[in-house]
Design an enzyme around this catalytic site. Structure first.
Site, PDB file in Angstrom:
ATOM      1  N   LEU A 125      18.733 -22.101  12.949  1.00  0.00           N
ATOM      2  CA  LEU A 125      17.422 -21.094  13.658  1.00  0.00           C
ATOM      3  C   LEU A 125      18.107 -20.187  14.355  1.00  0.00           C
ATOM      4  O   LEU A 125      18.314 -20.617  15.435  1.00  0.00           O
ATOM      5  CB  LEU A 125      16.240 -21.839  13.913  1.00  0.00           C
ATOM      6  CG  LEU A 125      15.120 -20.771  14.284  1.00  0.00           C
ATOM      7  CD1 LEU A 125      14.361 -20.087  12.944  1.00  0.00           C
ATOM      8  CD2 LEU A 125      14.026 -21.693  15.185  1.00  0.00           C
ATOM      9  N   HIS A 229      17.737 -27.921  25.163  1.00  0.00           N
ATOM     10  CA  HIS A 229      18.285 -26.786  26.326  1.00  0.00           C
ATOM     11  C   HIS A 229      16.980 -25.795  26.304  1.00  0.00           C
ATOM     12  O   HIS A 229      16.001 -25.856  25.720  1.00  0.00           O
ATOM     13  CB  HIS A 229      19.202 -26.072  25.685  1.00  0.00           C
ATOM     14  CG  HIS A 229      19.939 -24.970  26.308  1.00  0.00           C
ATOM     15  ND1 HIS A 229      19.350 -23.773  26.348  1.00  0.00           N
ATOM     16  CD2 HIS A 229      21.041 -25.079  26.925  1.00  0.00           C
ATOM     17  CE1 HIS A 229      20.140 -23.202  27.161  1.00  0.00           C
ATOM     18  NE2 HIS A 229      21.334 -23.734  27.588  1.00  0.00           N
TER      19      HIS A 229
END
Length: 377
Positions: A125, A229
């Protein structure tokens, strides 16, 4: 107009530019033109049924038709672990006890696992930074679930995603520094690059096969296990809204979590319906908030297309669209399309919905199946 379609040969330059801007940490889409070209070739072979279904890589491009530019990519790996061993760490628990000494110790561990073998993975993605917002990321991510729903026989009943783990601005991973680097004399960035080039199993096979006791790792490493993250948090929230949950597995390099869901439980799949196309020349305002839009797919295997329309266009049996939208989707009045809400919690009539306006008959007189359904299996 933004439309989802299969990745094509002409997308290489735009894809490479996005990979360059993404920086380190996007393992499946490194800034390597040769590797990206191989992925495009495999995706083309997959959609054109020139490879076995279980070896397929379904890569979708988000195209801005007005700019003639590819601005995003997302994908589905039909099966993992069939051509090379697929590894994760499983978070587990080791218990040591002695009744005589009155000792009962529970020690969290990491254990190499191949549990996701033969499972479908949603992956790759990536959205251009100047296209973030406005529901574009939702469309890019959730179009995959419409494809999974339409062609379930090519995928496993359960799907998963590996989320990017924690690393700093210099691309250093606390978990890799504390664990992986002890067995490989290389920085995390280099290990991550090799992983993107297809060498992940080679690295994993040289890692210790016995449990790793978390108490022996520094706090900085323990704190990032199962964490994402900061740039990945929106993607994780999207998947959680679809029904994905952490399954106890983490990435062997950066400790990012693995989330999974059964296809039939995914929100987009549960809420999707089929309707017949009704092409109308009456103006349809397309610029509406994500919560007031629906995704519409043409249900084609080879020429898959998805775009969005305002929710009021969806009736009990039809979905109204302009000739321009119909052309982009490659459909005509009477064709069957799949419709699903773009955003959770938005307006959605569902199976009991009502026509936004009374226009002509509710169902077109001519109904035809799309000619590009899969012939596999």
């Amino acid at each position: 107009m933004l439309v989802i379609r299969p990745l094509q040969q002409g997308d290489l330059d735009d894809l490479y530019a996005m990979a360059l801007n993404a920086g380190k940490g996007l393992t499946t889409l490194p800034a390597d033109r040769d590797l990206l070209q191989r992925k495009i070739d495999l995706a083309q072979d997959t959609f054109n049924q020139r490879c076995e279904p279980e070896a397929g890589l379904y890569l979708f491009a988000l195209e801005d038709t007005e700019a003639g530019r590819t601005v995003g990519i997302s994908g589905i790996q039909a099966r993992v672990g069939l051509d090379e061993v697929f590894y994760n760490y499983r978070l587990s628990l080791t218990v040591n006890a002695s009744r005589e000494l009155g000792v009962h110790v529970r020690t969290p561990t990491l254990q190499l696992s191949n549990d996701m073998t033969d499972t479908s993975e949603i992956c790759s993605l990536l959205l251009a930074s100047d296209y973030k917002g406005g529901g574009n990321g939702l469309l890019l991510s959730r179009c995959r679930f419409m494809y999974l729903d339409e062609f379930r026989k090519h995928f496993s009943d359960k799907v998963f995603a590996e989320m990017r783990g924690v690393s700093d601005a210099q691309g250093r991973s606390p978990l890799w520094d504390a664990l992986g680097s002890k067995f490989f004399d290389m920085e995390f960035g280099e290990a991550d690059r090799l992983s993107g080039l297809g060498n992940k199993s080679f690295i994993a096979e040289l890692m210790p096969k016995y449990p790793i006791y978390l108490s022996m790792l520094p706090e900085s490493a323990r704190a990032v296990i199962g964490q994402v993250h900061e740039n990945t948090r929106p993607a994780l929230r999207m998947l959680q809204a679809e029904g994905f949950n952490f399954n106890g597995l983490v990435d062997i390099f950066d400790g990012g979590p693995v989330v999974e869901a059964f296809v039939h439980n995914i929100r987009t799949v549960r809420e999707s319906v089929t309707r017949y196309v009704l092409v109308t020349r009456k103006p349809v305002p397309l610029e509406v908030p994500p919560a007031e839009r629906v995704m519409v797919s043409n249900r084609s295997f080879q020429d898959f297309r998805v775009t969005t329309l305002p929710t009021p266009c969806v009736g009990t049996e039809t979905v109204r669209m302009s000739p321009a939208v119909a052309e982009v989707l490659g459909v005509e009045s009477g064709d069957s399309v799949r419709v699903a809400p773009l955003k959770e919690g938005g307006r959605w009539p569902g199976p009991a919905g009502r026509d936004g306006e009374q226009e002509h008959e509710t169902r077109p007189g001519r109904v035809r199946r799309h000619r590009s359904h899969s012939s596999w299996g």
